[in-house]
Write an enzyme that holds these catalytic residues in place. Structure first.
Site, PDB file in Angstrom:
ATOM      1  N   HIS A  47      62.239  39.632 -16.254  1.00  0.00           N
ATOM      2  CA  HIS A  47      62.516  40.888 -16.951  1.00  0.00           C
ATOM      3  C   HIS A  47      62.616  40.593 -18.456  1.00  0.00           C
ATOM      4  CE1 HIS A  47      64.382  43.219 -13.290  1.00  0.00           C
ATOM      5  NE2 HIS A  47      63.187  42.711 -13.036  1.00  0.00           N
ATOM      6  N   GLU A  49      64.849  41.212 -20.657  1.00  0.00           N
ATOM      7  CA  GLU A  49      66.144  40.664 -21.094  1.00  0.00           C
ATOM      8  C   GLU A  49      66.248  39.172 -20.750  1.00  0.00           C
ATOM      9  OE1 GLU A  49      65.633  43.298 -19.211  1.00  0.00           O
ATOM     10  OE2 GLU A  49      66.892  44.988 -19.816  1.00  0.00           O
ATOM     11  N   CYS A  77      69.257  45.886 -15.518  1.00  0.00           N
ATOM     12  CA  CYS A  77      69.547  45.886 -14.074  1.00  0.00           C
ATOM     13  C   CYS A  77      70.723  44.939 -13.800  1.00  0.00           C
ATOM     14  CB  CYS A  77      68.304  45.462 -13.294  1.00  0.00           C
ATOM     15  SG  CYS A  77      68.008  43.672 -13.296  1.00  0.00           S
ATOM     16  N   CYS A  80      70.027  41.270 -14.881  1.00  0.00           N
ATOM     17  CA  CYS A  80      70.034  41.059 -16.334  1.00  0.00           C
ATOM     18  C   CYS A  80      71.431  41.247 -16.922  1.00  0.00           C
ATOM     19  CB  CYS A  80      69.045  41.997 -17.003  1.00  0.00           C
ATOM     20  SG  CYS A  80      67.332  41.637 -16.538  1.00  0.00           S
TER      21      CYS A  80
END
Lengths: 143, 143
Positions: A47, A49, A77, A80
């Site tokens: 992801h 992040e 999420c 993260c």
């Protein structure tokens, strides 16, 4: 936030979920920028992040980032959000909320849970409509 | 589980938190084994579970691992629990619970949250005392 949105637009062109993140150091300097790379990297953890956290930790050779701010187009999420806390990042800012998959103000609310050992300051809302529109457009085009 | 414990012992020797994980494919074949590498890799996301997921996804060039089982010495944290769910892993087995930092049966209970899109089967308890003792010994030695 404009840099994070730029990253989300790059993701969109690559057929990745259009989410972008930037990481700003304690001096206010933008150090890293990335977007979702799950498909490209065949990595469910890639992801935006997670990418900027790993990149910066690698660059400064330290597994913690106190004083840093992470800026994302979408609410991080749970994975993260937990990584942000474990990296000791001081501030999170995100464009729009994610009631379906977010983990900050939504779902398991990782960072406000009593178990969270480190609770970054959370702000949100810059370019909310644009960040949201990018995602809606992407998922609509895939239906 | 003995392979996961072996990995935890390697971590201990490297002065990393002694947690080990193995990943078993749908045919029952052990495909990956790793341990906590946060310090060595300067990566706050380099938990044993994250490492085996990334390694296997890279090897099979797919960001999802349906039918796989992950075996860890300790209850996965919220970051790892979320990554396990996002990778669509079918089963989790862990040695001992982690009320302080775990995210499966403890804390935000990521996988049983109504927001969780994929809920692996969860079992636990193999070599519980040994898995727990490894961690207790490690943290005691650092006090």
């Amino acid at each position: 936030m404009h840099l994070a949105i730029e990253q989300a637009r790059i993701a969109e062109k690559l057929n990745e979920v259009p989410i972008g993140s930037v990481l700003v150091d304690p001096m206010g300097i933008v150090k890293q920028a990335s977007h979702n790379m799950v498909k490209k990297n065949c990595d469910p953890t890639a992801h935006a992040e997670m990418n900027v956290i790993r990149m910066e930790c690698q660059e400064i050779q330290n597994e913690r980032l106190p004083g840093y701010q992470i800026i994302s187009t979408l609410e991080p999420c749970p994975m993260c959000a937990s990584a942000i806390s474990q990296a000791r990042i001081s501030q999170i800012h995100y464009g729009t909320s994610d009631s379906k998959s977010g983990g900050v103000e939504s779902g398991p609310k990782i960072l406000s849970h009593s178990q969270s050992h480190h609770k970054p300051k959370i702000t949100r809302g810059t370019e909310k409509a644009l960040c949201s529109e990018l995602l809606k457009k992407f998922f609509k085009s895939r239906r």
